[in-house]
Design a protein around this motif. Structure first.
Motif, PDB file in Angstrom:
ATOM      1  N   ILE A  41     -16.469  -1.696   4.469  1.00 58.18           N
ATOM      2  CA  ILE A  41     -16.310  -1.782   3.009  1.00 58.18           C
ATOM      3  C   ILE A  41     -15.209  -0.835   2.537  1.00 58.18           C
ATOM      4  O   ILE A  41     -14.400  -1.191   1.662  1.00 58.18           O
ATOM      5  CB  ILE A  41     -17.648  -1.462   2.311  1.00 58.18           C
ATOM      6  N   HIS A  42     -15.144   0.361   3.116  1.00 58.55           N
ATOM      7  CA  HIS A  42     -14.097   1.321   2.759  1.00 58.55           C
ATOM      8  C   HIS A  42     -12.717   0.741   3.084  1.00 58.55           C
ATOM      9  O   HIS A  42     -11.773   0.835   2.272  1.00 58.55           O
ATOM     10  CB  HIS A  42     -14.308   2.638   3.506  1.00 58.55           C
ATOM     11  N   SER A  43     -12.571   0.138   4.262  1.00 58.06           N
ATOM     12  CA  SER A  43     -11.298  -0.468   4.649  1.00 58.06           C
ATOM     13  C   SER A  43     -10.937  -1.618   3.720  1.00 58.06           C
ATOM     14  O   SER A  43      -9.775  -1.773   3.315  1.00 58.06           O
ATOM     15  CB  SER A  43     -11.381  -0.957   6.095  1.00 58.06           C
ATOM     16  N   LEU A  44     -11.939  -2.421   3.371  1.00 60.99           N
ATOM     17  CA  LEU A  44     -11.701  -3.573   2.503  1.00 60.99           C
ATOM     18  C   LEU A  44     -11.271  -3.140   1.111  1.00 60.99           C
ATOM     19  O   LEU A  44     -10.306  -3.670   0.545  1.00 60.99           O
ATOM     20  CB  LEU A  44     -12.968  -4.420   2.431  1.00 60.99           C
ATOM     21  N   LEU A  45     -11.954  -2.141   0.549  1.00 63.12           N
ATOM     22  CA  LEU A  45     -11.606  -1.660  -0.793  1.00 63.12           C
ATOM     23  C   LEU A  45     -10.241  -0.991  -0.806  1.00 63.12           C
ATOM     24  O   LEU A  45      -9.474  -1.121  -1.775  1.00 63.12           O
ATOM     25  CB  LEU A  45     -12.678  -0.682  -1.283  1.00 63.12           C
ATOM     26  N   PHE A  46      -9.917  -0.278   0.260  1.00 67.34           N
ATOM     27  CA  PHE A  46      -8.620   0.392   0.350  1.00 67.34           C
ATOM     28  C   PHE A  46      -7.478  -0.638   0.304  1.00 67.34           C
ATOM     29  O   PHE A  46      -6.452  -0.416  -0.346  1.00 67.34           O
ATOM     30  CB  PHE A  46      -8.546   1.207   1.643  1.00 67.34           C
ATOM     31  N   GLN A  47      -7.664  -1.761   1.000  1.00 69.64           N
ATOM     32  CA  GLN A  47      -6.619  -2.793   1.039  1.00 69.64           C
ATOM     33  C   GLN A  47      -6.618  -3.682  -0.200  1.00 69.64           C
ATOM     34  O   GLN A  47      -5.577  -4.214  -0.584  1.00 69.64           O
ATOM     35  CB  GLN A  47      -6.807  -3.672   2.285  1.00 69.64           C
ATOM     36  N   ALA A  48      -7.789  -3.834  -0.822  1.00 69.85           N
ATOM     37  CA  ALA A  48      -7.912  -4.747  -1.958  1.00 69.85           C
ATOM     38  C   ALA A  48      -7.084  -4.313  -3.160  1.00 69.85           C
ATOM     39  O   ALA A  48      -6.774  -5.132  -4.031  1.00 69.85           O
ATOM     40  CB  ALA A  48      -9.383  -4.881  -2.365  1.00 69.85           C
ATOM     41  N   PHE A  49      -6.713  -3.048  -3.219  1.00 67.99           N
ATOM     42  CA  PHE A  49      -5.924  -2.552  -4.339  1.00 67.99           C
ATOM     43  C   PHE A  49      -4.423  -2.618  -4.071  1.00 67.99           C
ATOM     44  O   PHE A  49      -3.633  -2.038  -4.817  1.00 67.99           O
ATOM     45  CB  PHE A  49      -6.332  -1.114  -4.681  1.00 67.99           C
ATOM     46  N   THR A  50      -4.035  -3.338  -3.034  1.00 66.58           N
ATOM     47  CA  THR A  50      -2.612  -3.518  -2.732  1.00 66.58           C
ATOM     48  C   THR A  50      -2.201  -4.961  -2.995  1.00 66.58           C
ATOM     49  O   THR A  50      -3.014  -5.886  -2.835  1.00 66.58           O
ATOM     50  CB  THR A  50      -2.316  -3.171  -1.261  1.00 66.58           C
ATOM     51  N   VAL A  51      -0.956  -5.137  -3.392  1.00 65.35           N
ATOM     52  CA  VAL A  51      -0.436  -6.485  -3.661  1.00 65.35           C
ATOM     53  C   VAL A  51      -0.361  -7.293  -2.366  1.00 65.35           C
ATOM     54  O   VAL A  51      -0.619  -8.499  -2.351  1.00 65.35           O
ATOM     55  CB  VAL A  51       0.955  -6.395  -4.328  1.00 65.35           C
ATOM     56  N   GLU A  52      -0.022  -6.636  -1.276  1.00 57.52           N
ATOM     57  CA  GLU A  52       0.123  -7.308   0.016  1.00 57.52           C
ATOM     58  C   GLU A  52      -1.179  -7.977   0.456  1.00 57.52           C
ATOM     59  O   GLU A  52      -1.151  -9.043   1.077  1.00 57.52           O
ATOM     60  CB  GLU A  52       0.577  -6.297   1.081  1.00 57.52           C
ATOM     61  N   PHE A  53      -2.312  -7.353   0.137  1.00 62.58           N
ATOM     62  CA  PHE A  53      -3.621  -7.912   0.485  1.00 62.58           C
ATOM     63  C   PHE A  53      -3.800  -9.293  -0.123  1.00 62.58           C
ATOM     64  O   PHE A  53      -4.192 -10.252   0.552  1.00 62.58           O
ATOM     65  CB  PHE A  53      -4.715  -6.955  -0.003  1.00 62.58           C
ATOM     66  N   TRP A  54      -3.502  -9.425  -1.406  1.00 72.77           N
ATOM     67  CA  TRP A  54      -3.684 -10.695  -2.098  1.00 72.77           C
ATOM     68  C   TRP A  54      -2.619 -11.709  -1.707  1.00 72.77           C
ATOM     69  O   TRP A  54      -2.883 -12.920  -1.678  1.00 72.77           O
ATOM     70  CB  TRP A  54      -3.694 -10.461  -3.609  1.00 72.77           C
ATOM     71  N   LYS A  55      -1.421 -11.236  -1.398  1.00 72.58           N
ATOM     72  CA  LYS A  55      -0.384 -12.155  -0.904  1.00 72.58           C
ATOM     73  C   LYS A  55      -0.795 -12.759   0.435  1.00 72.58           C
ATOM     74  O   LYS A  55      -0.559 -13.943   0.699  1.00 72.58           O
ATOM     75  CB  LYS A  55       0.948 -11.402  -0.745  1.00 72.58           C
ATOM     76  N   THR A  56      -1.387 -11.941   1.270  1.00 77.02           N
ATOM     77  CA  THR A  56      -1.841 -12.401   2.580  1.00 77.02           C
ATOM     78  C   THR A  56      -2.921 -13.466   2.438  1.00 77.02           C
ATOM     79  O   THR A  56      -2.880 -14.514   3.105  1.00 77.02           O
ATOM     80  CB  THR A  56      -2.385 -11.215   3.407  1.00 77.02           C
ATOM     81  N   ILE A  57      -3.892 -13.211   1.565  1.00 80.14           N
ATOM     82  CA  ILE A  57      -4.951 -14.190   1.339  1.00 80.14           C
ATOM     83  C   ILE A  57      -4.379 -15.479   0.774  1.00 80.14           C
ATOM     84  O   ILE A  57      -4.750 -16.588   1.204  1.00 80.14           O
ATOM     85  CB  ILE A  57      -6.023 -13.615   0.397  1.00 80.14           C
TER      86      ILE A  57
END
Length: 256
Positions: A41-57
């Motif tokens: 969950i910590h890893s997921l939340l850390f990445q979820a606040f980046t633009v790259e995370f949503w671009k990847t999805i």
């Protein structure tokens, strides 16, 4: 009351397995082999606040869902044509059987040679889904009531009405059943293709990099993302498809 009890029971089961997972992670004390849900969950939340995370999805979801939609439409159209023209069905039987039996990994490697990695997940999800939709379309059309078809022929019912009132109710249950399997398989095969092809800005690339850097938390986090988007897409698509079924239309009319 009953639904509340079922929800409470389901929540309790999920919490139990999460707790067991966390205990196993603490007992093992090796974050490379197994991390707990808190680290994930910590890893997921850390990445979820980046633009790259949503671009990847967006990249992976867009490619795989487009491949599914194209296969869904092609399966219905070609399946309908094969039902109407038996010679076409005989002609398509060898390639459809081939698509059903050949391992996905073989298709992925061949597709890498043919089209590269950019549209690999789209192509693979299409190849995996098409034979499922095609076969269920044929089965659904063949299950149409023969007496109703005979009546439609006697009374010279227009083709569109015959399709809507006779073939549609027979086809939809088979399509829904096929899509339950095809939707999950499209994401599994599409992500597997990305892991092998490693296209830029894809979930497969993130999984591959997690393996390279031995980041088990990131690996679990992205796996969770795959499960969530796959389940959400499946629920939404099946909901839309079920709205077209005769049962849902009848219930809606009764409510009105």
């Amino acid at each position: 009351m009953k639904s509340a009890t079922v929800r409470f029971k389901s929540t309790g089961m999920i919490l139990f397995w999460l707790l067991l997972w966390q205990v196993a992670s603490v007992a093992l004390h090796n974050n490379i082999i197994l991390v707990g849900p808190l680290e994930v969950i910590h890893s997921l939340l850390f990445q979820a606040f980046t633009v790259e995370f949503w671009k990847t999805i967006a990249f992976s979801f867009g490619k795989i869902s487009l491949g599914f939609f194209l296969a869904f439409m092609a399966g219905i159209i070609i399946g309908g044509a094969a039902y109407r023209f038996p010679l076409l069905e005989d002609f398509l039987q060898p390639p459809v059987s081939f698509l059903k039996s050949v391992p996905v990994a073989s298709f992925i490697i061949l597709a890498l040679i043919w089209i590269g990695s950019e549209n690999l997940s789209l192509f693979i999800s299409f190849l995996v889904v098409f034979p499922m939709i095609y076969i269920h379309t044929m089965a659904g059309l063949r299950s149409a009531d023969k007496k109703l078809l005979e009546m439609a022929r006697v009374f010279r019912m227009p083709p569109f009405k015959k399709l809507y009132y006779i073939y549609r109710p027979a086809l939809l249950p088979h399509l829904i059943s096929g899509c339950r399997v095809a939707l999950g398989m499209s994401f599994k095969s599409g992500i597997a293709a990305e892991v092998i092809g490693v296209p830029g800005h894809s979930i497969g690339e993130r999984l591959y990099m997690a393996k390279i850097y031995l980041s088990t938390a990131d690996l679990f986090a992205w796996t969770l993302v795959i499960v969530v988007i796959s389940a959400a897409f499946e629920a939404l698509f099946l909901r839309v498809l079920s709205l077209a079924s005769p049962t849902s239309v009848l219930v809606k009319r009764r409510e009105e």
